[in-house]
Design an enzyme around this catalytic site. Structure first.
Site, PDB file in Angstrom:
ATOM      1  N   CYS A 117       0.512  -1.432  -0.165  1.00  0.00           N
ATOM      2  CA  CYS A 117       0.019  -0.131   0.347  1.00  0.00           C
ATOM      3  C   CYS A 117       0.724   1.078   0.213  1.00  0.00           C
ATOM      4  CB  CYS A 117      -1.215   0.145   1.526  1.00  0.00           C
ATOM      5  SG  CYS A 117      -0.355   0.124   2.692  1.00  0.00           S
TER       6      CYS A 117
ATOM      7  N   HIS B 141      -5.495   2.094  -4.970  1.00  0.00           N
ATOM      8  CA  HIS B 141      -4.959   1.496  -3.912  1.00  0.00           C
ATOM      9  C   HIS B 141      -4.373   0.352  -3.662  1.00  0.00           C
ATOM     10  CE1 HIS B 141      -7.714  -1.449  -0.863  1.00  0.00           C
ATOM     11  NE2 HIS B 141      -8.351  -0.636  -1.803  1.00  0.00           N
TER      12      HIS B 141
ATOM     13  N   HIS C 207      -2.921   1.421   7.022  1.00  0.00           N
ATOM     14  CA  HIS C 207      -3.056   1.279   5.716  1.00  0.00           C
ATOM     15  C   HIS C 207      -3.669   3.138   4.944  1.00  0.00           C
ATOM     16  CE1 HIS C 207      -4.552  -1.017   1.955  1.00  0.00           C
ATOM     17  NE2 HIS C 207      -5.380  -0.001   1.553  1.00  0.00           N
TER      18      HIS C 207
END
Length: 335
Positions: free
Chosen positions: A250, A310, A298
């Site tokens: 990420c 993402h 995240h």
């Protein structure tokens, strides 16, 4: 051989010189006209300010506005306290005024009784001739008539005078602070208006990519590059610790996207949180980073309309999805 007179020689030389100047002037005029026609001497066009330039102007206005807001809040809080103090003093003054009035009435009744019952010659003469127009004259009469009543009135009037003095000071301070509050409010309104004009002048940008939704809104040059870069990686696999160009985790994806825009982020969500400018959800724009969970575990690249691109997790490639599938911790704007 005939010789030309000197004055004729000078006239001819002058005529030739003037002719050369006129010819040179005509050539310059023709060259300038041709240059204007070709656009060479046209006034330089002023490009409209970019998103980043307008953002910088807004930041400067905020630097002026925040101290004004804080000073406004301070004065308003002080004004509220002082108005309450003034109201409390007024409540204390009212019974004192009544008490002093009642005491003076009692002394007046006593004086009347002395007058009717025929007091001593000195007191009678004082009552007949005196015109107690001032506090000093009143107290002189009180000295002659009743010391107890005089002391009572003196005490009440002294306390009342003290409260009156304090209230006058407070009322004067309230007038000053009210003016300060109004001046600060006017200044705040002016700067607010300037900021709104700057925000309204933000250029609208359309970003079209194959794998992401079309974006219509305010997007800086850096954000536009980051969006196109990240969206160009849709479908690439998630690999823990990977920073591209063929696989990502990420924070590796967001780092890679902004690196293409010349902005260098650390390959760690917590650091990226601290490397960006805090943005409220209501002010988030495409290109901002959106973080999730209380531990900031995240991060994705916001696309607007509650969408992001993402790298989700192992087994799921880079993709576009809703930000509402996870608890949002906040937004940051790199740069």
């Amino acid at each position: 051989m005939a010789t030309m007179p000197p004055h004729r020689h000078d006239l001819n030389a002058s005529a030739r010189s003037g002719g050369l100047r006129r010819a040179a002037h005509r050539v310059l005029v023709l060259v300038a006209a041709a240059a204007v026609g070709a656009g060479l001497l046209a006034a330089p066009a002023h490009a409209a300010p970019s998103v980043d330039e307008i953002e910088a102007q807004i930041d400067k206005k905020w630097e002026q506005l925040e101290p004004t807001i804080e000073q406004y809040n301070k004065v308003r809080a002080q004004l509220k306290v002082n108005r309450q103090k003034s109201a409390n003093l007024q409540k204390k003054i009212e019974p004192l005024a009544l008490q002093s009035e009642l005491a003076l009435n009692r002394v007046g009744d006593l004086a009347s009784r002395y007058y009717i019952s025929g007091p001593s010659h000195d007191i009678g003469a004082l009552l007949v001739s005196a015109k107690p127009d001032t506090l000093t004259e009143q107290l002189t009469i009180l000295d002659r008539l009743a010391s107890q009543e005089r002391k009572e009135v003196e005490g009440v009037l002294a306390v009342r005078a003290k409260y009156d003095g304090e209230k006058q000071k407070l009322d004067a301070l309230i007038v000053t602070q009210t003016k300060q509050q109004n001046d600060l409010a006017a200044k705040k309104k002016q700067i607010d208006g300037e900021i709104k004009k700057l925000e309204a002048s933000m250029p609208k940008t359309t970003v079209v990519t194959a794998a992401c939704p079309t974006i219509n809104g305010v997007v800086s040059a850096a954000a536009r590059t980051a969006i196109k870069t990240a969206c160009g990686k849709v479908g690439k696999p998630y690999v823990w610790g990977a920073t591209g160009p063929n696989s990502f985790d990420c924070s590796g994806l967001t780092q890679y996207a902004y690196k293409a825009a010349g902005i260098y982020l650390t390959h760690h969500t917590g650091d990226q949180w601290n490397e960006g400018k805090a943005i409220s959800r209501g002010d988030a724009r495409p290109g901002d980073l959106v973080f999730f969970f209380s531990g900031l575990s995240h991060v994705g690249l916001y696309l607007g309309n509650n969408q992001m691109v993402h790298a989700p997790r192992a087994g799921k490639p880079v993709q576009v999805s809703s930000i509402n599938t996870m608890p949002v911790a906040g937004f940051r704007r790199p740069g």
